[in-house]
Scaffold this motif. Sequence first.
Motif, PDB file in Angstrom:
ATOM      1  N   SER A   1       0.990  -1.265  -0.402  1.00 31.49           N
ATOM      2  CA  SER A   1       0.047   0.004  -0.079  1.00 31.49           C
ATOM      3  C   SER A   1       0.540   1.248  -0.339  1.00 31.49           C
ATOM      4  CB  SER A   1      -0.952  -0.505   1.381  1.00 31.49           C
ATOM      5  OG  SER A   1       0.162   0.177   1.887  1.00 31.49           O
ATOM      6  N   GLY A   2       0.465   2.248  -0.367  1.00 28.00           N
ATOM      7  CA  GLY A   2       0.806   3.673  -0.212  1.00 28.00           C
ATOM      8  C   GLY A   2       1.588   4.536  -1.577  1.00 28.00           C
ATOM      9  N   GLY A   3       0.927   3.617  -2.625  1.00 28.59           N
ATOM     10  CA  GLY A   3       1.426   3.622  -4.039  1.00 28.59           C
ATOM     11  C   GLY A   3       0.581   6.056  -4.415  1.00 28.59           C
TER      12      GLY A   3
ATOM     13  N   LEU B   1       5.620   3.694   1.053  1.00 29.07           N
ATOM     14  CA  LEU B   1       5.060   2.418   1.067  1.00 29.07           C
ATOM     15  C   LEU B   1       5.053   0.980   2.257  1.00 29.07           C
ATOM     16  CD1 LEU B   1       6.888   1.791  -3.194  1.00 29.07           C
ATOM     17  CD2 LEU B   1       4.663   2.464  -2.049  1.00 29.07           C
ATOM     18  N   ALA B   2       4.200   0.780   1.997  1.00 30.00           N
ATOM     19  CA  ALA B   2       3.979  -0.636   3.306  1.00 30.00           C
ATOM     20  C   ALA B   2       4.006  -1.500   2.569  1.00 30.00           C
ATOM     21  CB  ALA B   2       2.964  -0.091   4.497  1.00 30.00           C
ATOM     22  N   CYS B   3       4.369  -2.848   3.152  1.00 37.13           N
ATOM     23  CA  CYS B   3       4.346  -4.223   2.745  1.00 37.13           C
ATOM     24  C   CYS B   3       3.737  -5.287   3.665  1.00 37.13           C
ATOM     25  CB  CYS B   3       5.159  -4.788   2.012  1.00 37.13           C
ATOM     26  SG  CYS B   3       5.397  -6.903   1.159  1.00 37.13           S
ATOM     27  N   ALA B   4       2.725  -5.637   4.376  1.00 35.71           N
ATOM     28  CA  ALA B   4       2.015  -5.785   5.534  1.00 35.71           C
ATOM     29  C   ALA B   4       2.294  -7.752   4.877  1.00 35.71           C
ATOM     30  CB  ALA B   4       1.026  -6.213   5.581  1.00 35.71           C
TER      31      ALA B   4
ATOM     32  N   THR C   1       9.140   6.538 -11.520  1.00 33.21           N
ATOM     33  CA  THR C   1       7.705   5.966 -11.498  1.00 33.21           C
ATOM     34  C   THR C   1       8.233   4.601 -12.119  1.00 33.21           C
ATOM     35  OG1 THR C   1       7.594   8.242 -12.055  1.00 33.21           O
ATOM     36  CG2 THR C   1       6.123   6.328 -13.375  1.00 33.21           C
ATOM     37  N   ALA C   2       7.457   4.237 -11.670  1.00 33.07           N
ATOM     38  CA  ALA C   2       7.027   2.712 -11.803  1.00 33.07           C
ATOM     39  C   ALA C   2       6.310   1.057 -10.750  1.00 33.07           C
ATOM     40  CB  ALA C   2       9.004   1.588 -11.373  1.00 33.07           C
ATOM     41  N   ILE C   3       5.819   0.186 -10.834  1.00 34.39           N
ATOM     42  CA  ILE C   3       5.256  -0.740 -10.401  1.00 34.39           C
ATOM     43  C   ILE C   3       5.909  -0.771  -8.992  1.00 34.39           C
ATOM     44  CG2 ILE C   3       4.020  -1.817  -9.781  1.00 34.39           C
ATOM     45  CD1 ILE C   3       2.777  -2.099 -12.991  1.00 34.39           C
ATOM     46  N   TYR C   4       5.897  -1.319  -7.747  1.00 32.56           N
ATOM     47  CA  TYR C   4       7.153  -1.170  -6.910  1.00 32.56           C
ATOM     48  C   TYR C   4       6.480  -2.538  -6.440  1.00 32.56           C
ATOM     49  CZ  TYR C   4       9.399   2.954  -7.565  1.00 32.56           C
ATOM     50  OH  TYR C   4      10.313   3.632  -7.411  1.00 32.56           O
TER      51      TYR C   4
ATOM     52  N   GLY D   1       2.033  -5.685  -6.152  1.00 31.08           N
ATOM     53  CA  GLY D   1       2.740  -4.433  -6.339  1.00 31.08           C
ATOM     54  C   GLY D   1       1.259  -3.374  -6.150  1.00 31.08           C
ATOM     55  N   THR D   2       2.182  -2.028  -5.753  1.00 28.16           N
ATOM     56  CA  THR D   2       1.332  -0.899  -5.941  1.00 28.16           C
ATOM     57  C   THR D   2       2.427   0.164  -6.796  1.00 28.16           C
ATOM     58  OG1 THR D   2       0.877   1.103  -4.435  1.00 28.16           O
ATOM     59  CG2 THR D   2       2.883   0.137  -4.082  1.00 28.16           C
ATOM     60  N   GLN D   3       1.212   1.273  -7.318  1.00 26.23           N
ATOM     61  CA  GLN D   3       1.800   1.694  -8.612  1.00 26.23           C
ATOM     62  C   GLN D   3       2.397   3.287  -8.081  1.00 26.23           C
ATOM     63  OE1 GLN D   3       2.015   1.323 -12.281  1.00 26.23           O
ATOM     64  NE2 GLN D   3       3.443   3.935 -12.213  1.00 26.23           N
ATOM     65  N   VAL D   4       3.152   3.719  -8.363  1.00 28.16           N
ATOM     66  CA  VAL D   4       4.494   5.056  -7.940  1.00 28.16           C
ATOM     67  C   VAL D   4       4.313   5.498  -9.239  1.00 28.16           C
ATOM     68  CG1 VAL D   4       5.754   6.224  -6.814  1.00 28.16           C
ATOM     69  CG2 VAL D   4       4.825   3.922  -5.757  1.00 28.16           C
ATOM     70  N   THR D   5       3.555   7.129  -9.765  1.00 26.91           N
ATOM     71  CA  THR D   5       3.874   7.565 -10.219  1.00 26.91           C
ATOM     72  C   THR D   5       4.582   9.268  -9.782  1.00 26.91           C
ATOM     73  OG1 THR D   5       2.302   6.909 -11.415  1.00 26.91           O
ATOM     74  CG2 THR D   5       2.505   9.451 -12.869  1.00 26.91           C
ATOM     75  N   VAL D   6       5.440  10.154 -10.858  1.00 25.99           N
ATOM     76  CA  VAL D   6       5.898  11.545 -10.000  1.00 25.99           C
ATOM     77  C   VAL D   6       5.687  11.766 -11.386  1.00 25.99           C
ATOM     78  CG1 VAL D   6       8.136  12.239  -9.099  1.00 25.99           C
ATOM     79  CG2 VAL D   6       7.509   9.781  -8.788  1.00 25.99           C
TER      80      VAL D   6
END
Length: 120
Positions: A7-9, A20-23, A90-93, A113-118
């Motif tokens: 989460s967090g993207g 970002l967090a990964c549970a 920018t990527a899917i993390y 995966g979570t999307q991060v767009t800058v």
Amino acid sequence: QVQLVESGGGLVQPGGSLKLACAVSGTFITINTMAWYRQGPGKEREWVATITRDGGTNYTDSVKGRFTISRNVRKRTAYLEMNALKPEDTAIYYCNVDVFVRIGLREVYWGQGTQVTVSS
């Protein structure tokens, strides 16, 4: 079975920050290393950062000084704090964990995966 939920993207302007967090959930003995990878548009998936069970960290050169990986052992969660973000981030993390499922059996799991767009 082991599950990872990231989460967090989101969308952020250049120079901004995201965390970002990964549970991790499921049945296992212990988590060894936790890591983050990313895959940018048209690119191969690349390693970003790793944190060991003892808290040791490593980063790919392009994020050193800007990203910080951490973990909360009790919460079974890994974090990636990203500062001074650039469009090339920018990527899917993806979160990656290495766990002892049972004595003598070590397995690796990936999150969805979570999307991060800058972008401005």
